[in-house]
Motif scaffolding. Structure first.
Motif, PDB file in Angstrom:
ATOM      1  N   ALA A   1     -10.631  -3.190  14.098  1.00 26.75           N
ATOM      2  CA  ALA A   1      -8.859  -3.201  14.002  1.00 26.75           C
ATOM      3  C   ALA A   1      -8.512  -3.539  12.488  1.00 26.75           C
ATOM      4  O   ALA A   1      -9.154  -4.279  11.934  1.00 26.75           O
TER       5      ALA A   1
ATOM      6  N   ASP B   1      -6.781   6.685  17.161  1.00 27.62           N
ATOM      7  CA  ASP B   1      -6.675   6.264  15.816  1.00 27.62           C
ATOM      8  C   ASP B   1      -7.205   6.754  14.779  1.00 27.62           C
ATOM      9  O   ASP B   1      -7.280   6.423  13.398  1.00 27.62           O
TER      10      ASP B   1
ATOM     11  N   ASN C   1      -3.119   0.531  10.420  1.00 25.54           N
ATOM     12  CA  ASN C   1      -3.156  -0.688  11.321  1.00 25.54           C
ATOM     13  C   ASN C   1      -3.761   0.116  12.491  1.00 25.54           C
ATOM     14  O   ASN C   1      -3.165  -0.263  13.753  1.00 25.54           O
ATOM     15  N   ASN C   2      -4.923   0.550  12.479  1.00 27.24           N
ATOM     16  CA  ASN C   2      -5.659   1.098  13.606  1.00 27.24           C
ATOM     17  C   ASN C   2      -6.037  -0.193  14.674  1.00 27.24           C
ATOM     18  O   ASN C   2      -6.255  -0.980  14.206  1.00 27.24           O
ATOM     19  N   LYS C   3      -6.319   0.591  15.854  1.00 20.30           N
ATOM     20  CA  LYS C   3      -7.041  -0.470  16.761  1.00 20.30           C
ATOM     21  C   LYS C   3      -8.443  -0.451  16.595  1.00 20.30           C
ATOM     22  O   LYS C   3      -9.141   0.423  16.134  1.00 20.30           O
ATOM     23  N   GLU C   4      -9.209  -1.276  17.164  1.00 20.59           N
ATOM     24  CA  GLU C   4     -10.801  -1.349  17.172  1.00 20.59           C
ATOM     25  C   GLU C   4     -11.236   0.177  17.657  1.00 20.59           C
ATOM     26  O   GLU C   4     -10.554   0.442  18.643  1.00 20.59           O
ATOM     27  N   THR C   5     -11.844   0.834  17.161  1.00 25.27           N
ATOM     28  CA  THR C   5     -12.639   2.186  17.507  1.00 25.27           C
ATOM     29  C   THR C   5     -14.022   1.952  17.514  1.00 25.27           C
ATOM     30  O   THR C   5     -14.766   1.656  16.909  1.00 25.27           O
TER      31      THR C   5
END
Length: 149
Positions: free
Chosen positions: A131, A76, A54-58
């Motif tokens: 994400a 993340d 469930n990562n955020k945009e990186t």
């Protein structure tokens, strides 16, 4: 009467054709062909990037000006194994990226965005991981040219 009508029609057609004008133009076609040689570049390999579920945009940025170190903007990312830059074996310091914004895709057609830039014979870039990214191997390609000095 019919006879005179046919004679008049034929005479009219003959007169119309005799007065017709013909226009013309000459067109020159031209093509310049250049034959491109080849040179070699290493793959731009970001390696294995491990992100939290469930990562955020990186955004990963290959910062070639600081000892070829990669930076990223959120926490993340757990680990990165690759370098994320490419080196080209050419004596030219001017490389032109045909399309600086490319898409990397996996087998399921999920996508990552990559912006590529030339920094004196090295190609670095910014990789945007969306994400909730899906696992997989993402690939894409682009063409570069060099300018003769």
């Amino acid at each position: 009467m019919r006879k005179y009508f046919l004679i008049s029609a034929v005479a009219l057609l003959a007169a119309t054709n005799a007065n017709a004008a013909t226009d013309y133009a000459e067109v020159t076609a031209k093509a310049t062909i250049e034959v491109a040689g080849t040179f070699e570049c290493t793959d731009m390999d970001f390696g294995t990037i491990v992100v939290k579920q469930n990562n955020k945009e990186t955004t990963l940025v290959e910062n070639l000006s600081e000892s070829k170190s990669m930076g990223y903007n959120v926490d993340d990312i757990i680990s990165i194994s690759g370098e994320g830059y490419s080196h080209c074996t050419t004596n030219s310091s001017i490389l032109n990226v045909s399309e600086p914004n490319i898409t990397l895709s996996n087998a399921s057609n999920d996508k990552l965005s990559l912006s590529v830039e030339d920094v004196g014979g090295f190609l670095g870039g910014t990789l945007i991981i969306p994400a909730n990214v899906k696992a997989g191997e993402y690939t894409g390609s682009f063409t570069i040219t060099k300018t003769q000095e």
